[in-house]
Design a protein around this motif. Structure first.
Motif, PDB file in Angstrom:
ATOM      1  N   THR A 103       0.765  -1.236  -0.047  1.00 35.40           N
ATOM      2  CA  THR A 103      -0.084  -0.171  -0.037  1.00 35.40           C
ATOM      3  C   THR A 103       1.083   1.216   0.136  1.00 35.40           C
ATOM      4  OG1 THR A 103      -0.250  -0.099   2.478  1.00 35.40           O
ATOM      5  CG2 THR A 103      -2.111  -1.114   1.368  1.00 35.40           C
ATOM      6  N   LYS A 104       2.072   1.153   0.446  1.00 35.92           N
ATOM      7  CA  LYS A 104       2.873   2.415   0.523  1.00 35.92           C
ATOM      8  C   LYS A 104       3.099   2.979  -0.746  1.00 35.92           C
ATOM      9  CE  LYS A 104       7.610   3.793   1.787  1.00 35.92           C
ATOM     10  NZ  LYS A 104       9.012   3.290   2.449  1.00 35.92           N
ATOM     11  N   PRO A 200     -12.952  -4.101   6.914  1.00 36.85           N
ATOM     12  CA  PRO A 200     -12.477  -4.736   8.107  1.00 36.85           C
ATOM     13  C   PRO A 200     -11.835  -3.610   8.941  1.00 36.85           C
ATOM     14  CG  PRO A 200     -11.722  -6.149   6.554  1.00 36.85           C
ATOM     15  CD  PRO A 200     -12.176  -4.832   5.783  1.00 36.85           C
ATOM     16  N   LYS A 201     -11.954  -3.686  10.465  1.00 34.06           N
ATOM     17  CA  LYS A 201     -11.140  -2.958  11.105  1.00 34.06           C
ATOM     18  C   LYS A 201     -10.015  -3.785  11.539  1.00 34.06           C
ATOM     19  CE  LYS A 201     -13.744  -3.321  15.607  1.00 34.06           C
ATOM     20  NZ  LYS A 201     -14.232  -2.746  16.685  1.00 34.06           N
ATOM     21  N   LYS A 202     -10.180  -5.001  11.620  1.00 36.11           N
ATOM     22  CA  LYS A 202      -9.307  -6.092  12.341  1.00 36.11           C
ATOM     23  C   LYS A 202      -9.215  -7.194  11.526  1.00 36.11           C
ATOM     24  CE  LYS A 202      -8.831  -6.293  16.978  1.00 36.11           C
ATOM     25  NZ  LYS A 202      -9.037  -6.821  18.227  1.00 36.11           N
ATOM     26  N   VAL A 203      -7.876  -7.880  11.286  1.00 38.29           N
ATOM     27  CA  VAL A 203      -7.658  -8.970  10.691  1.00 38.29           C
ATOM     28  C   VAL A 203      -6.674 -10.063  11.274  1.00 38.29           C
ATOM     29  CG1 VAL A 203      -6.627 -10.048   8.514  1.00 38.29           C
ATOM     30  CG2 VAL A 203      -8.098  -8.020   8.382  1.00 38.29           C
ATOM     31  N   ASN A 335      -2.559  -7.286   2.337  1.00 41.00           N
ATOM     32  CA  ASN A 335      -1.479  -6.890   3.052  1.00 41.00           C
ATOM     33  C   ASN A 335      -1.635  -6.987   4.655  1.00 41.00           C
ATOM     34  OD1 ASN A 335       0.192  -3.689   1.448  1.00 41.00           O
ATOM     35  ND2 ASN A 335      -0.480  -5.899   0.829  1.00 41.00           N
ATOM     36  N   ALA A 336      -2.951  -6.772   5.076  1.00 43.33           N
ATOM     37  CA  ALA A 336      -3.145  -7.117   6.381  1.00 43.33           C
ATOM     38  C   ALA A 336      -3.080  -8.546   6.743  1.00 43.33           C
ATOM     39  CB  ALA A 336      -4.490  -6.353   6.871  1.00 43.33           C
ATOM     40  N   ILE A 337      -3.656  -9.305   5.768  1.00 35.38           N
ATOM     41  CA  ILE A 337      -3.578 -10.932   5.942  1.00 35.38           C
ATOM     42  C   ILE A 337      -2.202 -11.294   6.115  1.00 35.38           C
ATOM     43  CG2 ILE A 337      -4.141 -13.058   4.606  1.00 35.38           C
ATOM     44  CD1 ILE A 337      -6.871 -11.538   3.700  1.00 35.38           C
ATOM     45  N   TYR A 338      -1.312 -10.726   5.034  1.00 29.58           N
ATOM     46  CA  TYR A 338      -0.049 -11.383   5.160  1.00 29.58           C
ATOM     47  C   TYR A 338       0.347 -10.922   6.702  1.00 29.58           C
ATOM     48  CZ  TYR A 338       0.231 -12.244  -0.027  1.00 29.58           C
ATOM     49  OH  TYR A 338       0.153 -12.859  -1.171  1.00 29.58           O
ATOM     50  N   LEU A 339       0.581  -9.527   7.013  1.00 32.48           N
ATOM     51  CA  LEU A 339       1.126  -9.180   7.916  1.00 32.48           C
ATOM     52  C   LEU A 339       0.804  -9.776   9.342  1.00 32.48           C
ATOM     53  CD1 LEU A 339       3.090  -6.995   8.943  1.00 32.48           C
ATOM     54  CD2 LEU A 339       1.249  -5.315   9.320  1.00 32.48           C
ATOM     55  N   SER A 340      -0.514 -10.048   9.635  1.00 32.54           N
ATOM     56  CA  SER A 340      -0.980 -10.878  10.629  1.00 32.54           C
ATOM     57  C   SER A 340      -0.481 -12.272  10.477  1.00 32.54           C
ATOM     58  CB  SER A 340      -2.656 -10.967  10.480  1.00 32.54           C
ATOM     59  OG  SER A 340      -3.052 -11.981  11.443  1.00 32.54           O
ATOM     60  N   SER A 341      -0.337 -12.918   9.476  1.00 29.40           N
ATOM     61  CA  SER A 341       0.379 -14.357   9.425  1.00 29.40           C
ATOM     62  C   SER A 341       1.700 -14.163   9.630  1.00 29.40           C
ATOM     63  CB  SER A 341       0.275 -14.643   7.857  1.00 29.40           C
ATOM     64  OG  SER A 341       0.721 -16.091   7.509  1.00 29.40           O
ATOM     65  N   TRP A 342       2.553 -13.166   9.147  1.00 28.13           N
ATOM     66  CA  TRP A 342       4.053 -12.977   9.589  1.00 28.13           C
ATOM     67  C   TRP A 342       4.049 -12.718  11.070  1.00 28.13           C
ATOM     68  CZ3 TRP A 342       4.893  -9.116   4.994  1.00 28.13           C
ATOM     69  CH2 TRP A 342       4.795 -10.033   3.675  1.00 28.13           C
ATOM     70  N   LEU A 343       3.281 -11.982  11.454  1.00 30.43           N
ATOM     71  CA  LEU A 343       3.545 -11.500  12.964  1.00 30.43           C
ATOM     72  C   LEU A 343       2.905 -12.431  13.959  1.00 30.43           C
ATOM     73  CD1 LEU A 343       2.812  -7.825  12.616  1.00 30.43           C
ATOM     74  CD2 LEU A 343       4.651  -8.751  12.718  1.00 30.43           C
ATOM     75  N   PRO A 350      -6.468   0.887   9.451  1.00 24.99           N
ATOM     76  CA  PRO A 350      -5.420   0.770   8.444  1.00 24.99           C
ATOM     77  C   PRO A 350      -4.069   0.273   8.973  1.00 24.99           C
ATOM     78  CG  PRO A 350      -5.514   3.267   8.982  1.00 24.99           C
ATOM     79  CD  PRO A 350      -6.484   2.471   9.671  1.00 24.99           C
ATOM     80  N   ILE A 351      -3.489  -0.493   8.191  1.00 26.88           N
ATOM     81  CA  ILE A 351      -2.027  -1.199   8.891  1.00 26.88           C
ATOM     82  C   ILE A 351      -0.934  -0.362   8.743  1.00 26.88           C
ATOM     83  CG2 ILE A 351      -2.855  -3.359   7.636  1.00 26.88           C
ATOM     84  CD1 ILE A 351      -0.737  -2.764   5.566  1.00 26.88           C
ATOM     85  N   ASP A 352       0.098  -0.655   9.322  1.00 28.22           N
ATOM     86  CA  ASP A 352       1.368   0.160   9.612  1.00 28.22           C
ATOM     87  C   ASP A 352       2.070  -0.429   8.106  1.00 28.22           C
ATOM     88  OD1 ASP A 352       3.968   0.888   9.800  1.00 28.22           O
ATOM     89  OD2 ASP A 352       4.020   0.243  12.020  1.00 28.22           O
ATOM     90  N   ALA A 353       1.861   0.409   7.146  1.00 29.59           N
ATOM     91  CA  ALA A 353       2.501   0.527   5.723  1.00 29.59           C
ATOM     92  C   ALA A 353       3.987   0.359   6.000  1.00 29.59           C
ATOM     93  CB  ALA A 353       1.931   1.675   4.857  1.00 29.59           C
ATOM     94  N   GLU A 354       4.628   0.971   6.749  1.00 27.87           N
ATOM     95  CA  GLU A 354       6.029   0.953   6.581  1.00 27.87           C
ATOM     96  C   GLU A 354       6.481  -0.398   7.219  1.00 27.87           C
ATOM     97  OE1 GLU A 354       8.417   2.785   5.603  1.00 27.87           O
ATOM     98  OE2 GLU A 354       7.140   4.574   5.086  1.00 27.87           O
ATOM     99  N   LEU A 355       5.898  -0.900   8.259  1.00 26.35           N
ATOM    100  CA  LEU A 355       6.195  -2.280   8.825  1.00 26.35           C
ATOM    101  C   LEU A 355       6.092  -3.574   7.836  1.00 26.35           C
ATOM    102  CD1 LEU A 355       6.981  -4.092  11.240  1.00 26.35           C
ATOM    103  CD2 LEU A 355       4.579  -4.082  11.962  1.00 26.35           C
ATOM    104  N   PHE A 356       4.784  -3.216   7.172  1.00 24.14           N
ATOM    105  CA  PHE A 356       4.561  -4.197   5.974  1.00 24.14           C
ATOM    106  C   PHE A 356       5.696  -4.255   4.799  1.00 24.14           C
ATOM    107  CE2 PHE A 356       3.149  -5.505   1.783  1.00 24.14           C
ATOM    108  CZ  PHE A 356       2.720  -6.761   2.361  1.00 24.14           C
ATOM    109  N   TYR A 357       6.052  -3.048   4.521  1.00 23.92           N
ATOM    110  CA  TYR A 357       7.292  -2.982   3.369  1.00 23.92           C
ATOM    111  C   TYR A 357       8.614  -3.508   4.058  1.00 23.92           C
ATOM    112  CZ  TYR A 357      10.268  -0.702   0.228  1.00 23.92           C
ATOM    113  OH  TYR A 357      11.326  -0.467  -0.478  1.00 23.92           O
ATOM    114  N   GLU A 358       8.709  -3.257   5.244  1.00 22.77           N
ATOM    115  CA  GLU A 358       9.955  -3.785   5.759  1.00 22.77           C
ATOM    116  C   GLU A 358       9.870  -5.393   5.870  1.00 22.77           C
ATOM    117  OE1 GLU A 358      11.438  -4.301  10.431  1.00 22.77           O
ATOM    118  OE2 GLU A 358      10.833  -2.237   9.790  1.00 22.77           O
ATOM    119  N   LYS A 359       8.986  -5.810   6.303  1.00 20.18           N
ATOM    120  CA  LYS A 359       8.569  -7.454   6.250  1.00 20.18           C
ATOM    121  C   LYS A 359       8.727  -8.082   4.892  1.00 20.18           C
ATOM    122  CE  LYS A 359       8.239  -7.791  10.649  1.00 20.18           C
ATOM    123  NZ  LYS A 359       9.140  -8.601  11.619  1.00 20.18           N
TER     124      LYS A 359
END
Length: 385
Positions: A103-104, A200-203, A335-343, A350-359
């Protein structure tokens, strides 16, 4: 009115289809004037006409003045970059799905689109399907009442190992940026929020990476979501199940809507469930329900419908069915689905776009792109599913 001159960049499977539609005059008000792809051979044979300029270099393509609008059907990572390049040249833009990988840079693309004032669309061709248009109409008009639950099982994306082995870029973090979620399911992620009007507000998601195939990205996942109004939802998708299922179910205060087997069925309550719950005194019992097969009018115009709508928006000011800026919505869910799975924990939108990009960069650094053996099948890179 003069014809809108269109250039197409990315001549893979979908790019070739778009080129054919334009060159055969199937898009009224538009004419194909240029194509570009540095990786495809025999581009001359694809167009079959002399008045279309062929480019192998993207800078040469964008620096020419032979088109007013550009259709981008390149691999996923390039969509935002090329769109921003086009906006800077004063061009109208139509991009293939997904809007991008993260999303960034899609947010940057949306800002560039707004500042350019040009018509910006995305190839969400499933929005042309009259079933989903009717579904959206019934929900947003209030016929279903307040939504309680959404469930989409979309597991009929079956792919064999030979499909993944056909190109070394396929099903890699560096080459595609993801698996079934980013390649096959973006249309459903878009329709999930477009038809219901809910983000969604949470994933909380659970992805399996290489569960059914020798690949590094996800080929099976289950995501649980929560909405602002207290409703919940589940999204399940896979490329490892056969024959698979495609069932979209939305439950509301006034019944249930189901899309399955190219049919839309409304299980309509004659009374609000909340009202029945508050007033009924008979113990066991439930609201009366009518099962209605909703008649669907019109035809599914697919990709040509989106292209025609885009051209009509340029020439006539027709509202876009799939504004390019809306591509970020489905992408944010993925992006939220991936980030939730990774974390391994729920994430808020809205997700932390910088954190997603870093991961994502960590995944890319360890990607097997350019290392995997290539099979005998030769499928085009651009715009494939």
């Amino acid at each position: 009115m003069s014809l809108i001159k269109v250039g197409v960049i990315g001549i893979g499977n979908m790019g070739r289809s778009h080129v054919r539609a334009l060159s055969e005059g199937k898009i009224k008000g538009a004419i194909l004037t240029a194509i570009c792809d540095p990786f495809q051979n025999e581009l001359e044979s694809i167009i079959g006409q002399d008045n279309v300029k062929i480019f192998r270099d993207e800078d040469d393509f964008f620096n020419t003045s032979v088109f007013d609008a550009v259709l981008i059907s390149t691999p996923h990572y390039d969509h935002p970059r090329l769109a921003m390049k086009a906006f800077a040249k004063g061009l109208h833009v139509l991009i293939e799905k997904p809007a991008g990988v993260y999303t960034k840079d899609v947010a940057e693309m949306n800002l560039a689109a707004k500042e350019s004032g040009k018509v910006f669309g995305i190839m969400y061709n499933q929005r042309c399907n009259p079933i989903y248009q009717k579904l959206r109409e019934l929900i947003l008009s209030g016929e279903l009442g307040e939504i309680k639950r959404t469930n989409w099982i979309i597991t009929d994306w079956y792919r064999s190992q030979s499909y993944y082995d056909s190109s070394e870029w396929r099903a890699t973090w560096q080459g595609e940026g993801g698996g079934v979620l980013l390649n096959q399911a973006p249309h459903q992620l878009d329709l999930w929020q477009w038809t219901t009007g809910l983000m969604p507000k949470k994933v909380h998601a659970f992805c399996s990476y290489g569960k059914y195939h020798d690949i590094e990205v996800e080929d099976d996942l289950t995501a649980y979501v929560e909405y602002e109004n207290g409703a919940t939802g589940v999204f399940i998708t896979s490329t490892g199940e056969a024959p698979g299922t495609n069932r979209f179910e939305i439950t509301g205060d006034r019944g249930k809507l189901v899309v399955e087997n190219s049919k839309l069925t409304f299980h309509r309550l004659t009374q609000s469930e909340r009202e029945f719950n508050a007033t009924y005194t008979g113990g066991f019992g439930r609201p009366e329900c009518w099962t209605i097969d909703i008649p669907i009018k019109g035809r599914h115009t697919e990709h040509q419908g989106i292209m025609q709508n885009w051209i009509d928006s340029i020439t006539k000011g027709t509202p876009l069915l799939a504004p390019g800026e809306e591509g970020i919505k489905g992408l944010e869910i993925s992006n939220a689905i991936y980030l939730s799975s990774w974390l391994k924990e729920p994430v808020e939108l809205p997700i932390d776009a910088e954190l997603f990009y870093e991961k994502l960069q960590e995944k890319i650094r360890n990607s097997t792109f350019q290392k995997r053996a290539v099979g005998k099948v030769n499928l085009d890179v651009s715009g494939t599913h």
